[in-house]
Design a protein around this motif. Sequence first.
Motif, PDB file in Angstrom:
ATOM      1  N   PHE A 361       0.842  -1.201   0.000  1.00  0.00           N
ATOM      2  CA  PHE A 361       0.000   0.000   0.000  1.00  0.00           C
ATOM      3  C   PHE A 361       0.879   1.253   0.000  1.00  0.00           C
ATOM      4  O   PHE A 361       0.601   2.232  -0.696  1.00  0.00           O
ATOM      5  N   ARG A 362       1.941   1.191   0.800  1.00  0.00           N
ATOM      6  CA  ARG A 362       2.831   2.358   0.928  1.00  0.00           C
ATOM      7  C   ARG A 362       3.443   2.728  -0.418  1.00  0.00           C
ATOM      8  O   ARG A 362       3.576   3.909  -0.759  1.00  0.00           O
ATOM      9  N   ARG A 363       3.813   1.719  -1.210  1.00  0.00           N
ATOM     10  CA  ARG A 363       4.414   1.997  -2.523  1.00  0.00           C
ATOM     11  C   ARG A 363       3.418   2.676  -3.455  1.00  0.00           C
ATOM     12  O   ARG A 363       3.787   3.536  -4.247  1.00  0.00           O
ATOM     13  N   PHE A 370      -4.074   7.209  -5.861  1.00  0.00           N
ATOM     14  CA  PHE A 370      -4.127   6.001  -5.038  1.00  0.00           C
ATOM     15  C   PHE A 370      -4.048   6.331  -3.549  1.00  0.00           C
ATOM     16  O   PHE A 370      -4.577   5.593  -2.719  1.00  0.00           O
ATOM     17  N   LEU A 371      -3.396   7.439  -3.208  1.00  0.00           N
ATOM     18  CA  LEU A 371      -3.383   7.876  -1.805  1.00  0.00           C
ATOM     19  C   LEU A 371      -4.788   8.273  -1.370  1.00  0.00           C
ATOM     20  O   LEU A 371      -5.228   7.926  -0.271  1.00  0.00           O
ATOM     21  N   HIS A 372      -5.500   8.980  -2.234  1.00  0.00           N
ATOM     22  CA  HIS A 372      -6.897   9.326  -1.933  1.00  0.00           C
ATOM     23  C   HIS A 372      -7.743   8.065  -1.765  1.00  0.00           C
ATOM     24  O   HIS A 372      -8.543   7.958  -0.828  1.00  0.00           O
ATOM     25  N   LEU A 373      -7.551   7.096  -2.662  1.00  0.00           N
ATOM     26  CA  LEU A 373      -8.319   5.855  -2.584  1.00  0.00           C
ATOM     27  C   LEU A 373      -8.005   5.104  -1.288  1.00  0.00           C
ATOM     28  O   LEU A 373      -8.907   4.561  -0.633  1.00  0.00           O
ATOM     29  N   CYS A 375      -6.971   6.424   1.560  1.00  0.00           N
ATOM     30  CA  CYS A 375      -7.615   7.169   2.655  1.00  0.00           C
ATOM     31  C   CYS A 375      -9.099   6.849   2.718  1.00  0.00           C
ATOM     32  O   CYS A 375      -9.670   6.660   3.807  1.00  0.00           O
ATOM     33  N   TRP A 376      -9.725   6.782   1.550  1.00  0.00           N
ATOM     34  CA  TRP A 376     -11.173   6.524   1.486  1.00  0.00           C
ATOM     35  C   TRP A 376     -11.491   5.133   2.037  1.00  0.00           C
ATOM     36  O   TRP A 376     -12.422   4.960   2.823  1.00  0.00           O
ATOM     37  N   VAL A 377     -10.696   4.122   1.638  1.00  0.00           N
ATOM     38  CA  VAL A 377     -10.905   2.755   2.121  1.00  0.00           C
ATOM     39  C   VAL A 377     -10.661   2.678   3.626  1.00  0.00           C
ATOM     40  O   VAL A 377     -11.440   2.078   4.374  1.00  0.00           O
ATOM     41  N   PHE A 378      -9.589   3.305   4.088  1.00  0.00           N
ATOM     42  CA  PHE A 378      -9.244   3.262   5.509  1.00  0.00           C
ATOM     43  C   PHE A 378     -10.314   3.964   6.348  1.00  0.00           C
ATOM     44  O   PHE A 378     -10.676   3.497   7.438  1.00  0.00           O
ATOM     45  N   ARG A 381     -13.388   1.588   6.495  1.00  0.00           N
ATOM     46  CA  ARG A 381     -13.181   0.286   7.137  1.00  0.00           C
ATOM     47  C   ARG A 381     -12.494   0.390   8.491  1.00  0.00           C
ATOM     48  O   ARG A 381     -12.533  -0.542   9.284  1.00  0.00           O
ATOM     49  N   GLY A 382     -11.812   1.509   8.723  1.00  0.00           N
ATOM     50  CA  GLY A 382     -11.048   1.652   9.949  1.00  0.00           C
ATOM     51  C   GLY A 382      -9.738   0.894   9.919  1.00  0.00           C
ATOM     52  O   GLY A 382      -9.042   0.800  10.932  1.00  0.00           O
ATOM     53  N   ARG A 383      -9.361   0.346   8.771  1.00  0.00           N
ATOM     54  CA  ARG A 383      -8.125  -0.427   8.614  1.00  0.00           C
ATOM     55  C   ARG A 383      -7.886  -0.628   7.122  1.00  0.00           C
ATOM     56  O   ARG A 383      -8.748  -0.338   6.292  1.00  0.00           O
ATOM     57  N   PHE A 384      -6.714  -1.114   6.796  1.00  0.00           N
ATOM     58  CA  PHE A 384      -6.448  -1.502   5.419  1.00  0.00           C
ATOM     59  C   PHE A 384      -7.033  -2.887   5.171  1.00  0.00           C
ATOM     60  O   PHE A 384      -7.072  -3.718   6.082  1.00  0.00           O
ATOM     61  N   PRO A 385      -7.517  -3.148   3.960  1.00  0.00           N
ATOM     62  CA  PRO A 385      -8.135  -4.456   3.691  1.00  0.00           C
ATOM     63  C   PRO A 385      -7.137  -5.598   3.847  1.00  0.00           C
ATOM     64  O   PRO A 385      -5.992  -5.499   3.388  1.00  0.00           O
ATOM     65  N   ILE A 386      -7.576  -6.673   4.537  1.00  0.00           N
ATOM     66  CA  ILE A 386      -6.716  -7.848   4.682  1.00  0.00           C
ATOM     67  C   ILE A 386      -6.469  -8.475   3.309  1.00  0.00           C
ATOM     68  O   ILE A 386      -5.367  -8.902   2.994  1.00  0.00           O
TER      69      ILE A 386
END
Length: 668
Positions: A361-363, A370-373, A375-378, A381-386
Amino acid sequence: MVKRSLQASLPGIQQAKQAFALKGWTQENLAGEVGLKTRQSVWRFFTGQPIERQVFQELCLVLDLDWREVAVDPPAEFPNDKTESVAIADISTLVRQVRSQRQDKIQEQCGILQLLDMSRPVKIDDIYIDANILEEIPSQQWLELADLQHSTPQEFDRVGLGEVAQIQIEGVQAVEIYSKLRVLGKLGAGKTTFLQHLAIRCNQGCFAANRVPVFVGLRDFADESITGEFSLLNYIQEEFLTSGLSDSSILETLLREGRVLLLLDGLDEVLHQARKAVVKEIRRLSEKYQKNLFVVTCRTTTRAVNLGRFTDVAIAPFTQEQIVAFAQKWFTTLSKTTTQAGQNQAAQFVEELNLPENLPFRRLTVTPLFLHLACWVFHHRGRFPIKRSEFYKQCLDLLLGQWDETRGIERDEIYHGFSLVQKLKLLSQIASITFEQGDYFFAQQVVEQQISDYIQALPNAALELEELQLESQGILKAIELQHGVLVERGQGIFSFCDQAFQEYLMARNIVASHNLQASNRSLEWLVSHITEPRWREVFLLTVAMLRSADSLLQLMKQHIDAIVADDPYLQEFLASVSQKSLTAPPQPAAMIAQYCHTQRDWHFSLEQQEKLQQYYNANQLLLDCLNSNCDVTATVRQEIEATLLLPYQELEEREWNELSKTYRLTTE
């Protein structure tokens, strides 16, 4: 009285003839390029005879020459008849008046952003992070493919690409340094937003305070010019009319005095049939009114279009500091909570983004889109997707069409009706072949051949060899320009825009083959690479995408056990580990920790140490796959966890006991 004709000097004629020879045109071609019905003026130009000054300037412009260097005794300026009678006591006063009158128009054009997946628009000042610029274009470097092939996955975005090691300057500073600037960048790099930011700052008097900002979407200009006169100057004049500036001499005066900041956005978005005319208009205007500031944006692959004396720069990837600043603005502005709550969530986002397991994700988040996306997912969901595969799929959907669709952009269709599924199949095939060979970077001819192979396998494909080659070249350029999934890292050297997409598409191809074949052949092939560290992410992605992960996990377990099965000393060591584990709860994580601790009391050869390291890494990978939220039955999970790190003898006894138990149940 200023003369209205110009003639070429003897050195100028030689210079013009050399430039003309490089074009490979006839005089009729050159005449057509500048809109002349006959070649008489062209002939007079090359023989040093006087011709109308505008035609002279047009011919020099098309030949990429400075007309002042070609002409005999060139005048310093050409006064415009329309503006000679305009009495202006103070040009700075005119600039302030025009900027004030156009303030609402610029704010409407550039002050608001409609972010992807957001239900409400956002003020640009609330979300914008100052862009950095690379003065050297990475894709224009001459690099050796052999040098890049030695790069490790961790060095994928660093070695030889220059984007991180290069010195960066602020975007605003670049515009101040270069009066004619072409800003290149990948999809979602923030090119349009950068121009909008420049327009707003200029409008506020914070940047280029002595100029009037003019923002032009080149796609809109091309579309509106189809039925009318193709003139960028007239298009801007019409745009001034919407702000109540009906006197055409005002725009002419501002341009002549060099008081315009002209921001031209999205050259890559102009359809191919109109692009040549648009480029000609940009060159005409920038050559005629050289005192002004010109900034053009386009995707990296459109750099081959010759704009004349423009300097190419590229939008730099976000740094760690920019990522943090963006996250703080994003969560504070868009989370619909208190400022403090937004700051807290931003801090949590950055902390988790920097965890080792979230490196993929960091890359990706060095790109604003993709940074906006992320942020939107996080935020939701309150977390990054497993299951990272879900995030990668969403990113690829954006690249392969959704991004253009949301912005209403129509592209040149060179795919001959390729559906999204077919595009994914083609890219998956390229990813599979290159990844299997260990190639993160590959020559242009290699990927073009893979595209040719794919086209030939399509139904009713009956292209001649030369036609097929041209088709493959066109498709590669379209993939790079329209989608940005494949990018040119150096002259003739390509790679996927991020290693994560190559790994995802590799895994997608394995899953598709498994579903199509209704057998475990593709899974068995994958498992044969279980001891190779670079395949780790492919395993995690594959197990997450399978409808049932049982078969893959069982194959992995069998292959792992076989790594040390033929070494008695290693089997004795595993028996010792198994015996010690009986005194503790048989938790998989605890088993691994006793395994590492127990190794210290044994003496292994170098070959045995290597086998044990492979065995350990593979078991850790198996555990990570089990814990990746994959679809695995409780029976298979329990079986794997119960037999983790067991020696072969215990595995056989366990299997015999299970068979005996099953036999008794069936006979009673």
